[in-house]
Design a protein around this motif. Sequence first.
Motif, mmCIF file in Angstrom:
data_model
loop_
_atom_site.group_PDB
_atom_site.id
_atom_site.type_symbol
_atom_site.label_atom_id
_atom_site.label_comp_id
_atom_site.label_asym_id
_atom_site.label_seq_id
_atom_site.Cartn_x
_atom_site.Cartn_y
_atom_site.Cartn_z
ATOM 1 N N GLU A 38 0.824 -1.207 0.000
ATOM 2 C CA GLU A 38 0.000 0.000 0.000
ATOM 3 C C GLU A 38 0.865 1.267 0.000
ATOM 4 N N LEU A 39 1.924 1.269 0.795
ATOM 5 C CA LEU A 39 2.811 2.435 0.848
ATOM 6 C C LEU A 39 3.571 2.613 -0.467
ATOM 7 N N VAL A 40 3.992 1.521 -1.081
ATOM 8 C CA VAL A 40 4.651 1.603 -2.384
ATOM 9 C C VAL A 40 3.666 2.145 -3.418
ATOM 10 N N GLY A 41 2.406 1.718 -3.340
ATOM 11 C CA GLY A 41 1.384 2.256 -4.242
ATOM 12 C C GLY A 41 1.222 3.751 -4.083
ATOM 13 N N GLU A 42 1.225 4.226 -2.841
ATOM 14 C CA GLU A 42 1.144 5.678 -2.597
ATOM 15 C C GLU A 42 2.373 6.377 -3.157
ATOM 16 N N HIS A 70 7.834 12.252 -0.307
ATOM 17 C CA HIS A 70 8.701 12.244 0.873
ATOM 18 C C HIS A 70 8.061 11.444 2.014
ATOM 19 N N ALA A 71 6.774 11.682 2.275
ATOM 20 C CA ALA A 71 6.091 10.968 3.359
ATOM 21 C C ALA A 71 6.123 9.456 3.118
ATOM 22 N N ALA A 72 5.838 9.034 1.894
ATOM 23 C CA ALA A 72 5.850 7.599 1.590
ATOM 24 C C ALA A 72 7.253 7.017 1.747
ATOM 25 N N ASN A 73 8.277 7.747 1.307
ATOM 26 C CA ASN A 73 9.654 7.274 1.459
ATOM 27 C C ASN A 73 10.041 7.130 2.924
ATOM 28 N N VAL A 74 9.671 8.112 3.743
ATOM 29 C CA VAL A 74 9.994 8.046 5.173
ATOM 30 C C VAL A 74 9.231 6.891 5.821
ATOM 31 N N ALA A 75 7.947 6.735 5.481
ATOM 32 C CA ALA A 75 7.146 5.645 6.038
ATOM 33 C C ALA A 75 7.771 4.287 5.712
ATOM 34 N N LEU A 76 8.256 4.136 4.499
ATOM 35 C CA LEU A 76 8.883 2.882 4.077
ATOM 36 C C LEU A 76 10.263 2.667 4.688
ATOM 37 N N GLU A 101 0.381 10.263 7.237
ATOM 38 C CA GLU A 101 0.144 11.071 6.030
ATOM 39 C C GLU A 101 0.014 10.184 4.798
ATOM 40 N N ALA A 102 0.911 9.224 4.649
ATOM 41 C CA ALA A 102 0.901 8.369 3.460
ATOM 42 C C ALA A 102 -0.355 7.499 3.409
ATOM 43 N N LEU A 103 -0.716 6.894 4.538
ATOM 44 C CA LEU A 103 -1.917 6.053 4.550
ATOM 45 C C LEU A 103 -3.178 6.891 4.344
ATOM 46 N N ALA A 104 -3.227 8.073 4.948
ATOM 47 C CA ALA A 104 -4.394 8.947 4.778
ATOM 48 C C ALA A 104 -4.521 9.395 3.326
#
Length: 173
Positions: A38-42, A70-76, A101-104
């Motif tokens: 899901e995060l990679v998709g975002e 940036h948010a998705a990269n940090v989350a991952l 942020e990324a999931l929202a």
Amino acid sequence: MAADDTPVETTADGRWVVVDGRRWRASDPSIPEALRTELVGELMDARRAVGAARRAGDEGAERNARDRVHAANVALGERGHPWWDEPTATSRDERIAATIEALASRRGERTFCPSDVARVVGGDSWRRSMDDVRVVLRHMAGSGDVEVLQRGRRLGHDDEWRGPIRVRRALAD
């Protein structure tokens, strides 16, 4: 594997992916596969949004899309504090906020459980992360970045949060 089904080269310690001789930080391997996907998709959606905004000449939309990347990269775990080092309180809060942020962004009006965030940042000991997630979530709700719901009712950041809650991006009133 890469998009063309060739194996991705990694360093022996698993911390880096090697592409054309250049090292890139690997995603945190403790993220559950469904959430990682899901995060990679975002991340991919946000990267496409950067290109679309650039082609349209919309600097505001491009900045927003870059913030999403940036948010998705940090989350991952691919940016920010290295996932293999013990996090500081600040770096942990930054990763929690980026994951929220990324999931929202990814789910839009659909809600998610704060435990999804804890599972991303906490690995196998995710339950210990729940209090930290709620603290960051309360701050983000107070800033209007996200909405927190309980039984379908929006909670204020000053309300008492007891029991199960859900999160979604902030909707325009």
